[in-house]
Design an enzyme around this catalytic site. Structure first.
Site, PDB file in Angstrom:
ATOM      1  N   LYS A  59     -11.626   6.953 -31.248  1.00 18.50           N
ATOM      2  CA  LYS A  59     -13.081   6.905 -31.209  1.00 18.50           C
ATOM      3  C   LYS A  59     -13.570   7.339 -29.822  1.00 18.50           C
ATOM      4  O   LYS A  59     -13.555   8.524 -29.544  1.00 18.50           O
ATOM      5  CB  LYS A  59     -13.550   5.543 -31.677  1.00 18.50           C
ATOM      6  CG  LYS A  59     -13.327   5.514 -33.200  1.00 18.50           C
ATOM      7  CD  LYS A  59     -13.392   4.241 -33.909  1.00 18.50           C
ATOM      8  CE  LYS A  59     -13.129   4.516 -35.390  1.00 18.50           C
ATOM      9  NZ  LYS A  59     -12.616   3.374 -36.112  1.00 18.50           N
ATOM     10  N   SER A 105     -18.079  -2.232 -36.965  1.00 19.73           N
ATOM     11  CA  SER A 105     -18.090  -0.779 -37.100  1.00 19.73           C
ATOM     12  C   SER A 105     -19.309  -0.245 -37.828  1.00 19.73           C
ATOM     13  O   SER A 105     -19.794   0.825 -37.517  1.00 19.73           O
ATOM     14  CB  SER A 105     -16.816  -0.320 -37.808  1.00 19.73           C
ATOM     15  OG  SER A 105     -16.648  -0.973 -39.047  1.00 19.73           O
ATOM     16  N   HIS A 133     -14.600  -0.060 -31.521  1.00 16.51           N
ATOM     17  CA  HIS A 133     -15.904   0.505 -31.166  1.00 16.51           C
ATOM     18  C   HIS A 133     -16.417  -0.005 -29.826  1.00 16.51           C
ATOM     19  O   HIS A 133     -17.580   0.196 -29.489  1.00 16.51           O
ATOM     20  CB  HIS A 133     -16.926   0.213 -32.270  1.00 16.51           C
ATOM     21  CG  HIS A 133     -16.544   0.867 -33.560  1.00 16.51           C
ATOM     22  ND1 HIS A 133     -16.856   2.173 -33.863  1.00 16.51           N
ATOM     23  CD2 HIS A 133     -15.797   0.414 -34.589  1.00 16.51           C
ATOM     24  CE1 HIS A 133     -16.349   2.488 -35.035  1.00 16.51           C
ATOM     25  NE2 HIS A 133     -15.694   1.440 -35.506  1.00 16.51           N
TER      26      HIS A 133
HETATM   27  C1  LIG Z   1     -11.860   3.154 -37.173  1.00 10.66           C
HETATM   28  C2  LIG Z   1     -11.428   1.738 -37.116  1.00 10.66           C
HETATM   29  C3  LIG Z   1     -10.089   1.392 -37.215  1.00 10.66           C
HETATM   30  C4  LIG Z   1      -9.034   2.406 -37.527  1.00 10.66           C
HETATM   31  O1  LIG Z   1      -8.768   3.231 -36.438  1.00 10.66           O
HETATM   32  P1  LIG Z   1      -8.197   4.699 -36.672  1.00 10.66           P
HETATM   33  O2  LIG Z   1      -7.604   5.028 -35.368  1.00 10.66           O
HETATM   34  O3  LIG Z   1      -9.359   5.554 -37.034  1.00 10.66           O
HETATM   35  O4  LIG Z   1      -7.199   4.609 -37.764  1.00 10.66           O
HETATM   36  C5  LIG Z   1      -9.741   0.066 -37.061  1.00 10.66           C
HETATM   37  N1  LIG Z   1     -10.686  -0.872 -36.836  1.00 10.66           N
HETATM   38  C6  LIG Z   1     -11.986  -0.571 -36.741  1.00 10.66           C
HETATM   39  C7  LIG Z   1     -12.969  -1.661 -36.484  1.00 10.66           C
HETATM   40  C8  LIG Z   1     -12.402   0.738 -36.900  1.00 10.66           C
HETATM   41  O5  LIG Z   1     -13.697   1.025 -36.855  1.00 10.66           O
END
Ligand SMILES: *Cc1c(COP(=O)(O)O)cnc(C)c1O
Length: 393
Positions: free
Chosen positions: A240, A181, A209
């Site tokens: 995302k 991330s 991602h």
């Molecule tokens: C953002 C993220 C999460 C959490 O996801 P949300 O839906 O924002 O709670 C989990 N793992 C990774 C690698 C992330 O970047």
């Protein structure tokens, strides 16, 4: 200060003095290419709305329709009365995208990780976790009370040595982001799959991602590497590239049947909001129908990374929408972010504990909705940051 909280002011000052106190910036518009901050238009260069779907008309229409049909909230947890046919449609769709037997959705990706990992490993078990895994994986590992072995970032040989040298009478789980991330690089997934199969470890990956961005159909890094069906536990987020909110786990039907009973982040929480579920379904249609969006993200990220490098910044190699521009100290990273703001570009400084000490950075992200003028705008901000932080960063 209230009883028992006399330590708070000193703790706050300590964070402030170390440039580590976080403050919120409030935005008054949706995460499009440009946003309103304090009434002024800024270029948004740090959102995870990679494909530009959070404000897409078809996604919004689906969310509006779901509110009218199902209400603002699901009203209960999934196991009581909160399960909607809409959730099931989304789960079937995610299972198909990920070439898995079934899937289940959670209210957030964070909850998917902290709910799933402790369901798969417990006291007496061993979890092997990449040292740069997301905080929700780290917390899931802690909550599991399994013993956790952190392995050097993306180093499959080191992982194998650790697997061989760690006594494991019970279950073993390997867990990794697929696209990391904060760095935007890829896990060595073919090696992780081979290792897991060779040593009889379960493999869980986090496609937060990668989903929507990588692979011919946008299914993620597993598809990119041609490994569909070889990763037993596939986690991801709806928050995302899909532009909505929520998380999911896909896998064998037995895995999903088990998690529906055992994953506390699924059981003890109100079901995913109907609008978020419907928005995600509409976003998945766009991921299928408009591959140009992921291609554009890749091209923009490459151009932005090259521009930062030309200006002498340390740019992490990316395979995603994330362009990590490493600055160094938290103070210098704050200065670089402030320089961006003078050019009306919004990209906050990312500091420990989100990234390791000494690697505070600007985590720049591109969106399919950025055009070439937006990119030129970003380059001007890079110039301003270069002038602000001096030649040593
Ligand atoms: C953002 C993220 C999460 C959490 O996801 P949300 O839906 O924002 O709670 C989990 N793992 C990774 C690698 C992330 O970047």
């Amino acid at each position: 200060m209230s009883a028992g909280l006399a330590w708070l002011p000193a703790a706050l000052s300590e964070l402030r003095d170390a440039d580590l106190l976080r403050e919120l910036t409030y935005c008054s518009s949706s995460p499009g290419p440009c946003v309103l901050l304090g009434g002024e238009e800024h270029l948004l260069l740090a959102s995870n709305n990679y494909l530009g779907l959070a404000g897409h008309p078809a996604v919004l229409a689906a969310a509006h329709a779901a509110i009218d049909e199902y209400g603002a909230g699901a009203g209960a947890s999934r196991l009581v009365t909160g399960s909607l046919d809409l959730h099931r449609r989304l789960e079937r769709r995610l299972a198909d995208l990920k070439s898995c037997g079934d899937a289940l959705v959670f209210p957030t990706g964070f909850q998917a990780n902290v709910g799933t990992i402790p369901a798969l490993a417990g006291p007496g078990d061993v979890i092997f976790s990449d040292e740069l895994n997301h905080a929700s994986i780290i917390d899931g590992c802690r909550l599991s009370r399994a013993s956790v072995v952190r392995y050097p970032h993306a180093d499959a040989d080191a992982l194998e040595a650790l697997i061989r040298s760690t006594p494991a009478p019970n279950r073993r789980l390997i867990v990794s982001d697929t696209v990391f991330s904060m760095d935007g690089d890829l896990a060595p997934l073919p090696d992780l799959v081979a290792l897991a199969e060779r040593h009889d470890c379960a493999l869980m990956v986090d496609e937060a991602h990668a989903t929507g961005l990588l692979g011919a159909n946008g299914a993620g890094a597993i598809e990119h590497f041609g490994l569909a069906g070889r990763v037993p536990v596939v986690m991801g987020t709806l928050s995302k590239a899909l532009g909505a909110q929520g998380g999911y786990v896909a896998g064998h039907t037995d895995l999903c049947d088990y998690l529906r009973t055992r994953a506390r982040g699924f059981v003890f929480t109100t079901a995913l909001a109907p609008a978020a579920a419907a928005a995600s379904l509409a976003a998945l249609d766009i991921v299928r129908d408009e591959p140009w969006r992921r291609d554009r993200v890749g091209a923009l990220a490459a151009r932005l990374g090259a521009a930062a490098k030309e200006r002498g910044f340390r740019v992490l190699p990316t395979r995603s929408a994330v362009v990590g521009v490493v600055i160094g100290s938290p103070g210098d990273a704050l200065d670089a972010a402030a320089a961006f703001r003078t050019e009306r570009v919004w990209a906050p400084a990312i500091r420990p504990p989100s990234v390791p000490e000494g690697t505070s950075r600007l985590r720049l992200t591109v969106m399919a909705s950025h055009d070439d003028e937006h990119l030129e705008w970003a380059f001007r901000a890079l110039d301003a940051a270069r002038a602000s932080v001096g030649p040593t960063c």
